[in-house]
Design a protein around this motif. Sequence first.
Motif, PDB file in Angstrom:
ATOM      1  N   THR A  50       4.630   5.065 -39.017  1.00 47.90           N
ATOM      2  CA  THR A  50       3.615   5.963 -38.488  1.00 47.90           C
ATOM      3  C   THR A  50       2.490   5.169 -37.833  1.00 47.90           C
ATOM      4  O   THR A  50       1.998   5.524 -36.764  1.00 47.90           O
ATOM      5  CB  THR A  50       3.035   6.834 -39.622  1.00 47.90           C
ATOM      6  N   THR A  51       2.086   4.061 -38.472  1.00 51.48           N
ATOM      7  CA  THR A  51       1.037   3.222 -37.912  1.00 51.48           C
ATOM      8  C   THR A  51       1.460   2.660 -36.571  1.00 51.48           C
ATOM      9  O   THR A  51       0.705   2.650 -35.607  1.00 51.48           O
ATOM     10  CB  THR A  51       0.703   2.070 -38.882  1.00 51.48           C
ATOM     11  N   SER A  52       2.734   2.214 -36.507  1.00 50.94           N
ATOM     12  CA  SER A  52       3.247   1.658 -35.264  1.00 50.94           C
ATOM     13  C   SER A  52       3.236   2.699 -34.162  1.00 50.94           C
ATOM     14  O   SER A  52       2.841   2.440 -33.031  1.00 50.94           O
ATOM     15  CB  SER A  52       4.674   1.138 -35.480  1.00 50.94           C
ATOM     16  N   THR A  53       3.670   3.922 -34.509  1.00 51.70           N
ATOM     17  CA  THR A  53       3.686   5.006 -33.534  1.00 51.70           C
ATOM     18  C   THR A  53       2.282   5.318 -33.046  1.00 51.70           C
ATOM     19  O   THR A  53       2.037   5.468 -31.849  1.00 51.70           O
ATOM     20  CB  THR A  53       4.310   6.275 -34.168  1.00 51.70           C
ATOM     21  N   ALA A  54       1.325   5.397 -33.997  1.00 54.78           N
ATOM     22  CA  ALA A  54      -0.054   5.715 -33.622  1.00 54.78           C
ATOM     23  C   ALA A  54      -0.636   4.620 -32.730  1.00 54.78           C
ATOM     24  O   ALA A  54      -1.366   4.896 -31.779  1.00 54.78           O
ATOM     25  CB  ALA A  54      -0.908   5.887 -34.876  1.00 54.78           C
ATOM     26  N   THR A  55      -0.294   3.357 -33.037  1.00 57.61           N
ATOM     27  CA  THR A  55      -0.805   2.241 -32.249  1.00 57.61           C
ATOM     28  C   THR A  55      -0.306   2.310 -30.819  1.00 57.61           C
ATOM     29  O   THR A  55      -1.060   2.144 -29.866  1.00 57.61           O
ATOM     30  CB  THR A  55      -0.380   0.899 -32.884  1.00 57.61           C
ATOM     31  N   ILE A  75       5.664  15.107 -38.060  1.00 55.94           N
ATOM     32  CA  ILE A  75       6.101  15.916 -36.933  1.00 55.94           C
ATOM     33  C   ILE A  75       4.913  16.143 -36.010  1.00 55.94           C
ATOM     34  O   ILE A  75       3.847  16.583 -36.449  1.00 55.94           O
ATOM     35  CB  ILE A  75       6.680  17.267 -37.418  1.00 55.94           C
ATOM     36  N   TYR A  76       5.087  15.826 -34.748  1.00 58.03           N
ATOM     37  CA  TYR A  76       4.034  15.913 -33.740  1.00 58.03           C
ATOM     38  C   TYR A  76       4.385  16.980 -32.710  1.00 58.03           C
ATOM     39  O   TYR A  76       5.562  17.266 -32.475  1.00 58.03           O
ATOM     40  CB  TYR A  76       3.872  14.577 -33.008  1.00 58.03           C
ATOM     41  N   GLY A  83       6.884   4.582 -24.469  1.00 57.66           N
ATOM     42  CA  GLY A  83       6.935   3.351 -25.243  1.00 57.66           C
ATOM     43  C   GLY A  83       7.010   3.558 -26.738  1.00 57.66           C
ATOM     44  O   GLY A  83       7.185   2.603 -27.486  1.00 57.66           O
ATOM     45  N   THR A  84       6.894   4.807 -27.206  1.00 59.18           N
ATOM     46  CA  THR A  84       6.964   5.073 -28.634  1.00 59.18           C
ATOM     47  C   THR A  84       8.408   4.929 -29.109  1.00 59.18           C
ATOM     48  O   THR A  84       9.314   5.526 -28.538  1.00 59.18           O
ATOM     49  CB  THR A  84       6.465   6.480 -28.966  1.00 59.18           C
ATOM     50  N   ALA A  85       8.604   4.146 -30.148  1.00 61.64           N
ATOM     51  CA  ALA A  85       9.948   3.895 -30.655  1.00 61.64           C
ATOM     52  C   ALA A  85      10.238   4.745 -31.887  1.00 61.64           C
ATOM     53  O   ALA A  85       9.337   5.299 -32.511  1.00 61.64           O
ATOM     54  CB  ALA A  85      10.096   2.415 -30.998  1.00 61.64           C
ATOM     55  N   ASN A  86      11.526   4.833 -32.219  1.00 63.22           N
ATOM     56  CA  ASN A  86      11.980   5.492 -33.444  1.00 63.22           C
ATOM     57  C   ASN A  86      11.492   6.931 -33.560  1.00 63.22           C
ATOM     58  O   ASN A  86      10.857   7.315 -34.549  1.00 63.22           O
ATOM     59  CB  ASN A  86      11.537   4.692 -34.682  1.00 63.22           C
ATOM     60  N   VAL A  87      11.789   7.728 -32.557  1.00 64.99           N
ATOM     61  CA  VAL A  87      11.427   9.142 -32.613  1.00 64.99           C
ATOM     62  C   VAL A  87      12.647  10.009 -32.317  1.00 64.99           C
ATOM     63  O   VAL A  87      13.580   9.590 -31.645  1.00 64.99           O
ATOM     64  CB  VAL A  87      10.301   9.504 -31.614  1.00 64.99           C
ATOM     65  N   ALA A 139      16.012   9.704 -39.572  1.00 68.77           N
ATOM     66  CA  ALA A 139      15.957   8.664 -40.593  1.00 68.77           C
ATOM     67  C   ALA A 139      14.517   8.429 -41.038  1.00 68.77           C
ATOM     68  O   ALA A 139      13.563   8.855 -40.377  1.00 68.77           O
ATOM     69  CB  ALA A 139      16.558   7.360 -40.046  1.00 68.77           C
ATOM     70  N   ARG A 140      14.361   7.737 -42.143  1.00 63.98           N
ATOM     71  CA  ARG A 140      13.036   7.531 -42.734  1.00 63.98           C
ATOM     72  C   ARG A 140      12.088   6.753 -41.829  1.00 63.98           C
ATOM     73  O   ARG A 140      10.879   6.860 -41.963  1.00 63.98           O
ATOM     74  CB  ARG A 140      13.158   6.811 -44.069  1.00 63.98           C
ATOM     75  N   ASP A 141      12.633   5.930 -40.932  1.00 56.92           N
ATOM     76  CA  ASP A 141      11.752   5.147 -40.068  1.00 56.92           C
ATOM     77  C   ASP A 141      11.459   5.859 -38.756  1.00 56.92           C
ATOM     78  O   ASP A 141      10.938   5.270 -37.821  1.00 56.92           O
ATOM     79  CB  ASP A 141      12.346   3.769 -39.793  1.00 56.92           C
ATOM     80  N   GLN A 142      11.788   7.157 -38.690  1.00 61.89           N
ATOM     81  CA  GLN A 142      11.567   7.926 -37.475  1.00 61.89           C
ATOM     82  C   GLN A 142      10.529   9.015 -37.699  1.00 61.89           C
ATOM     83  O   GLN A 142      10.242   9.416 -38.828  1.00 61.89           O
ATOM     84  CB  GLN A 142      12.871   8.575 -37.005  1.00 61.89           C
ATOM     85  N   SER A 143       9.986   9.514 -36.587  1.00 56.98           N
ATOM     86  CA  SER A 143       9.150  10.706 -36.600  1.00 56.98           C
ATOM     87  C   SER A 143       9.731  11.674 -35.572  1.00 56.98           C
ATOM     88  O   SER A 143      10.643  11.329 -34.827  1.00 56.98           O
ATOM     89  CB  SER A 143       7.693  10.357 -36.262  1.00 56.98           C
TER      90      SER A 143
END
Length: 207
Positions: A50-55, A75-76, A83-87, A139-143
Amino acid sequence: MSSANRFQRAAVPAAAAAVVLAGLLSACGGDKDGRPEPAAASTSQAASSTTSTATLATAAGQASAVAKTQGWLKIYGGAAPAGTANVVQLNVTDNPSVGQYVSDGSGRALYRFDKDTAKPSVSNCAGPCAVTWPPLIVARDQSVYAAGVDPQLVGFIERPDGTCQITIAGWPVYYFSKDKKPGDLLGQGVGGTWFAVAPDGGKATRD
């Protein structure tokens, strides 16, 4: 033998059993009421993602606020910033025959199954069925980002194999294996039970 020693010996098998039980917990996790919740070891992973996504979102000047949280899943609303990864991206596509339906980030159609239930959310498609109709997995590392779909309607359930399947208004959603490109709707009406899923979780149809 002292009572203290007897207690220590009895505690060892109990501790071992607890470790085994913890190892059997699935990727989704869940509490006694069936509502998914994070395991302690995975909470930091989800927070890191989540921090990575927000950054990334902030760097792009498009910081997003979380619209809904279910357990570990964030969930957004809207499209994921560039550039956002793992979504997992949910979009809405228009079709002249069925109207609006939900698609993924690549434009592939998503379907719902009449033999599933929404309240409670239950998938009744497994084994060979899930080969023909692969579930949309998170997966757990996704949003999840939902554009054109109310984020409050988006969630997930735990499948028998421990994976986590996206739901819309409680309905588990799937791909159709014969759809090969964006815009394909070859699964529409199959068996009288499979339909492209509308943004509100209903059946996408103009009937």
